[in-house]
Design a protein around this motif. Structure first.
Motif, PDB file in Angstrom:
ATOM      1  N   GLU A 307      -8.250  -6.247   8.044  1.00  0.00           N
ATOM      2  CA  GLU A 307      -8.646  -4.859   8.873  1.00  0.00           C
ATOM      3  C   GLU A 307      -8.061  -4.060   9.136  1.00  0.00           C
ATOM      4  OE1 GLU A 307     -10.246  -2.447  11.386  1.00  0.00           O
ATOM      5  OE2 GLU A 307      -9.150  -4.452  12.437  1.00  0.00           O
ATOM      6  N   ARG A 308      -6.802  -4.422   9.829  1.00  0.00           N
ATOM      7  CA  ARG A 308      -5.745  -4.080  10.284  1.00  0.00           C
ATOM      8  C   ARG A 308      -4.526  -3.349   9.618  1.00  0.00           C
ATOM      9  NH1 ARG A 308      -0.982  -6.593  11.709  1.00  0.00           N
ATOM     10  NH2 ARG A 308      -2.184  -9.171  12.434  1.00  0.00           N
ATOM     11  N   THR A 309      -4.891  -4.598   8.426  1.00  0.00           N
ATOM     12  CA  THR A 309      -3.849  -3.516   7.018  1.00  0.00           C
ATOM     13  C   THR A 309      -4.165  -2.993   6.548  1.00  0.00           C
ATOM     14  OG1 THR A 309      -2.840  -6.395   7.417  1.00  0.00           O
ATOM     15  CG2 THR A 309      -2.349  -4.520   5.299  1.00  0.00           C
ATOM     16  N   SER A 310      -5.610  -3.053   6.708  1.00  0.00           N
ATOM     17  CA  SER A 310      -6.455  -1.649   6.231  1.00  0.00           C
ATOM     18  C   SER A 310      -5.597  -0.031   6.304  1.00  0.00           C
ATOM     19  CB  SER A 310      -7.810  -1.862   5.875  1.00  0.00           C
ATOM     20  OG  SER A 310      -8.641  -0.603   4.795  1.00  0.00           O
ATOM     21  N   ARG A 311      -6.006  -0.080   7.895  1.00  0.00           N
ATOM     22  CA  ARG A 311      -6.052   0.687   8.955  1.00  0.00           C
ATOM     23  C   ARG A 311      -4.288   1.416   9.029  1.00  0.00           C
ATOM     24  NH1 ARG A 311      -6.108  -0.261  14.179  1.00  0.00           N
ATOM     25  NH2 ARG A 311      -7.176  -2.590  13.732  1.00  0.00           N
ATOM     26  N   GLU A 312      -3.745  -0.078   9.078  1.00  0.00           N
ATOM     27  CA  GLU A 312      -2.071   0.815   8.604  1.00  0.00           C
ATOM     28  C   GLU A 312      -1.571   1.421   7.106  1.00  0.00           C
ATOM     29  OE1 GLU A 312      -1.094  -2.684  12.006  1.00  0.00           O
ATOM     30  OE2 GLU A 312      -0.608  -3.281   9.869  1.00  0.00           O
ATOM     31  N   ALA A 313      -2.636   0.910   6.909  1.00  0.00           N
ATOM     32  CA  ALA A 313      -1.974   1.089   5.002  1.00  0.00           C
ATOM     33  C   ALA A 313      -2.271   2.921   4.982  1.00  0.00           C
ATOM     34  CB  ALA A 313      -2.613   0.483   3.894  1.00  0.00           C
ATOM     35  N   THR A 314      -3.559   2.777   5.560  1.00  0.00           N
ATOM     36  CA  THR A 314      -3.692   4.252   5.659  1.00  0.00           C
ATOM     37  C   THR A 314      -3.175   5.398   6.420  1.00  0.00           C
ATOM     38  OG1 THR A 314      -6.710   3.662   5.275  1.00  0.00           O
ATOM     39  CG2 THR A 314      -5.928   6.143   6.614  1.00  0.00           C
ATOM     40  N   PHE A 315      -2.838   4.570   7.750  1.00  0.00           N
ATOM     41  CA  PHE A 315      -1.429   5.469   7.952  1.00  0.00           C
ATOM     42  C   PHE A 315      -0.074   5.845   7.980  1.00  0.00           C
ATOM     43  CE2 PHE A 315       2.340   5.250  10.785  1.00  0.00           C
ATOM     44  CZ  PHE A 315       1.741   5.795  11.534  1.00  0.00           C
ATOM     45  N   THR A 316       0.009   5.414   6.258  1.00  0.00           N
ATOM     46  CA  THR A 316       0.936   5.418   5.788  1.00  0.00           C
ATOM     47  C   THR A 316       1.087   6.468   4.301  1.00  0.00           C
ATOM     48  OG1 THR A 316       0.818   3.820   3.534  1.00  0.00           O
ATOM     49  CG2 THR A 316       1.489   3.355   5.816  1.00  0.00           C
ATOM     50  N   LEU A 317      -0.134   7.372   4.682  1.00  0.00           N
ATOM     51  CA  LEU A 317      -0.294   8.342   3.634  1.00  0.00           C
ATOM     52  C   LEU A 317       0.273   9.383   4.333  1.00  0.00           C
ATOM     53  CD1 LEU A 317      -4.076   7.181   2.720  1.00  0.00           C
ATOM     54  CD2 LEU A 317      -1.760   7.334   0.725  1.00  0.00           C
ATOM     55  N   VAL A 318      -0.211   9.383   5.490  1.00  0.00           N
ATOM     56  CA  VAL A 318       0.004  10.832   6.386  1.00  0.00           C
ATOM     57  C   VAL A 318       1.229  10.889   7.130  1.00  0.00           C
ATOM     58  CG1 VAL A 318      -2.211  11.957   5.759  1.00  0.00           C
ATOM     59  CG2 VAL A 318      -1.260  10.277   8.055  1.00  0.00           C
ATOM     60  N   PHE A 319       1.810   9.681   7.379  1.00  0.00           N
ATOM     61  CA  PHE A 319       2.885   9.098   8.478  1.00  0.00           C
ATOM     62  C   PHE A 319       4.284  10.125   7.547  1.00  0.00           C
ATOM     63  CE2 PHE A 319       6.785   7.059   9.625  1.00  0.00           C
ATOM     64  CZ  PHE A 319       7.050   7.856  10.347  1.00  0.00           C
ATOM     65  N   GLY A 320       4.916  10.793   8.037  1.00  0.00           N
ATOM     66  CA  GLY A 320       5.857  11.591   7.545  1.00  0.00           C
ATOM     67  C   GLY A 320       6.046  11.873   6.306  1.00  0.00           C
ATOM     68  N   SER A 321       4.673  13.040   6.575  1.00  0.00           N
ATOM     69  CA  SER A 321       4.881  13.515   4.683  1.00  0.00           C
ATOM     70  C   SER A 321       5.301  14.533   4.761  1.00  0.00           C
ATOM     71  CB  SER A 321       2.888  13.434   4.574  1.00  0.00           C
ATOM     72  OG  SER A 321       2.977  13.320   3.146  1.00  0.00           O
ATOM     73  N   ARG A 322       5.353  15.550   3.493  1.00  0.00           N
ATOM     74  CA  ARG A 322       5.955  16.330   3.038  1.00  0.00           C
ATOM     75  C   ARG A 322       4.319  17.129   1.752  1.00  0.00           C
ATOM     76  NH1 ARG A 322       7.787  16.322   7.173  1.00  0.00           N
ATOM     77  NH2 ARG A 322      10.612  16.602   7.698  1.00  0.00           N
ATOM     78  N   PRO A 323       4.285  18.714   2.023  1.00  0.00           N
ATOM     79  CA  PRO A 323       3.964  19.349   0.877  1.00  0.00           C
ATOM     80  C   PRO A 323       3.337  18.197  -0.395  1.00  0.00           C
ATOM     81  CG  PRO A 323       4.395  20.954   2.589  1.00  0.00           C
ATOM     82  CD  PRO A 323       5.398  19.753   2.471  1.00  0.00           C
ATOM     83  N   GLY A 324       4.463  17.080  -0.701  1.00  0.00           N
ATOM     84  CA  GLY A 324       5.389  17.745  -2.428  1.00  0.00           C
ATOM     85  C   GLY A 324       4.298  15.616  -2.434  1.00  0.00           C
ATOM     86  N   ILE A 325       4.755  15.121  -0.824  1.00  0.00           N
ATOM     87  CA  ILE A 325       4.224  14.378  -0.656  1.00  0.00           C
ATOM     88  C   ILE A 325       2.614  13.510  -1.043  1.00  0.00           C
ATOM     89  CG2 ILE A 325       4.065  11.663   0.628  1.00  0.00           C
ATOM     90  CD1 ILE A 325       6.732  12.260   1.316  1.00  0.00           C
ATOM     91  N   LYS A 326       2.009  14.820  -0.468  1.00  0.00           N
ATOM     92  CA  LYS A 326       1.077  15.548  -0.052  1.00  0.00           C
ATOM     93  C   LYS A 326       0.192  15.516  -1.877  1.00  0.00           C
ATOM     94  CE  LYS A 326      -2.729  17.804   1.684  1.00  0.00           C
ATOM     95  NZ  LYS A 326      -3.242  18.707   3.280  1.00  0.00           N
ATOM     96  N   SER A 327       0.686  16.326  -2.194  1.00  0.00           N
ATOM     97  CA  SER A 327       0.258  16.805  -3.745  1.00  0.00           C
ATOM     98  C   SER A 327       0.786  15.490  -4.607  1.00  0.00           C
ATOM     99  CB  SER A 327       1.267  18.132  -4.347  1.00  0.00           C
ATOM    100  OG  SER A 327       0.763  19.102  -3.366  1.00  0.00           O
ATOM    101  N   ALA A 328       0.978  14.764  -4.399  1.00  0.00           N
ATOM    102  CA  ALA A 328       1.546  13.775  -5.893  1.00  0.00           C
ATOM    103  C   ALA A 328       0.723  12.511  -4.830  1.00  0.00           C
ATOM    104  CB  ALA A 328       2.822  13.144  -5.038  1.00  0.00           C
ATOM    105  N   LEU A 329       0.455  12.577  -3.858  1.00  0.00           N
ATOM    106  CA  LEU A 329      -1.313  11.396  -3.564  1.00  0.00           C
ATOM    107  C   LEU A 329      -2.974  12.011  -3.961  1.00  0.00           C
ATOM    108  CD1 LEU A 329       0.151  10.897   0.070  1.00  0.00           C
ATOM    109  CD2 LEU A 329      -0.339   8.569  -2.122  1.00  0.00           C
ATOM    110  N   LEU A 330      -1.846  12.771  -3.981  1.00  0.00           N
ATOM    111  CA  LEU A 330      -3.677  13.889  -4.157  1.00  0.00           C
ATOM    112  C   LEU A 330      -3.890  14.214  -5.352  1.00  0.00           C
ATOM    113  CD1 LEU A 330      -3.960  17.078  -1.462  1.00  0.00           C
ATOM    114  CD2 LEU A 330      -5.509  14.779  -1.783  1.00  0.00           C
TER     115      LEU A 330
END
Length: 341
Positions: A307-330
């Protein structure tokens, strides 16, 4: 014993196995990181690792991933220090460099960081006042409050919007510097705060460097490369746990290794850092979901490793992000046409 070791990865692995991982669940539950965690990082020489020219890319990323696999909250606070340490080691401010380098290298002085002045719409300005600068505005995220001694603050020059000023500020609240805790869904023990600066004056002797906004954004590739270790560290944790649950991790391990190569290639201009960084976070989410699935209903218990790993993995989706990273993830999650796959 640890200081005598020659392998940086072995130092990190010993620390993760003996100190970080055994206490990570308690850190997550209580929101408190034992001071011993940071003292042991300092003892191992890891506060100064970004200041050493003899540490190669492989060793640097291995250390980060091993520590993160052990305890993301501790490693997240420690990681804030590394960029500031590098700036101080290379600062043209000779007096500041000579005064702080050894304390920063040894971890006797520990640093947080804020890049609020570098945002497209900067929330923190540095205004010339006498023989220093007055800081005005807000730093939305400062990590490690109460656990760090100074903050490496990057503010926009109020008189030259194309310039940034980097300053070393004592991590002390007062009438001119107020902080408000930010409760986080993951790594809450990192004590991340929002800071409001109301004319806090910082002398020229605390300015470590000045640089252009363009050069800062050009150097973002280094930060994105470094932040990839947050995601791949969590993948490494999953790869360690999954075999005991009967899961063949061959494909996940191969994908993680390929993403690390892509991140390293992008650092030298041989690839796209945004795509590689997005791939790392997406893999962290899949690896965490695999761990949850393999664990079964026990993964629904708050504070379990899965459960903790799942929350922490979600954290990496938005930490230190930039528009280029967000677009690639989406695009990875929703498809190029914006429709869910």
């Amino acid at each position: 014993m640890m200081a005598a070791m020659t392998s940086w990865t072995e130092r990190a692995r010993q620390l993760a196995d003996e100190v970080l991982a055994p206490h990570a669940a308690e850190v997550d539950r209580t929101g408190e990181i034992p001071r011993e965690n940071f003292d042991r990082l300092a003892e191992a020489g890891l506060y100064g690792i970004s200041m050493r020219e003899d540490v190669g890319l492989d060793a640097f990323t291995d250390v980060g991933e091993v520590l993160i696999a052990g305890c993301l909250a501790t490693s997240f606070v420690w990681a804030q220090h590394l960029g500031v340490a590098r700036r101080i080691a290379n600062s043209p401010n000779v007096e500041l460099r000579e005064r702080l380098t050894e304390d920063i290298r040894s971890g006797r002085v520990r640093s947080g960081v804020s890049y609020a002045g570098a945002a497209e719409r900067p929330s923190l300005l540095a205004r010339r006042r006498g023989t220093g600068y007055a800081l005005e505005g807000t730093a939305p995220f400062i990590t490690g409050w109460g656990m760090v001694d100074v903050i490496g603050v990057v503010a926009r020059d109020a008189e030259d919007p194309e310039s940034l000023i980097s300053l070393i500020v004592p991590a002390e609240a007062g009438p001119r510097l107020r902080v408000e805790p930010l409760p986080l869904t993951a790594v809450d023990a990192s004590r991340t705060v929002t800071a409001a600066f109301d004319g806090l004056t910082v002398p020229d002797s605390a300015v470590d460097s000045r640089f252009s906004l363009r050069s800062f954004h050009a150097s973002y590739i280094v930060a994105a490369w470094r932040n990839g270790s947050l995601a791949l560290g969590l993948v490494r944790r999953a790869l360690t746990e999954l075999p005991a649950l009967g899961v063949d991790t061959t494909a996940l391990a191969a994908e993680s290794a390929a993403i690390r190569k892509d991140l390293d290639a992008a650092l030298t201009g041989q690839g796209d850092i945004y795509t590689a960084r997005a791939a790392a976070s997406e893999l962290a989410v899949r690896a965490a979901n695999t761990l949850v699935t393999a664990t079964g209903s026990a993964a629904l218990v708050r504070g379990s490793l899965a459960e903790r790993t799942s929350r922490e993995a979600t954290f990496t989706l938005v930490f230190g992000s930039r528009p280029g990273i967000k677009s690639a993830l989406l695009e990875r999650f929703a498809g190029p046409d914006g429709k869910e796959r």
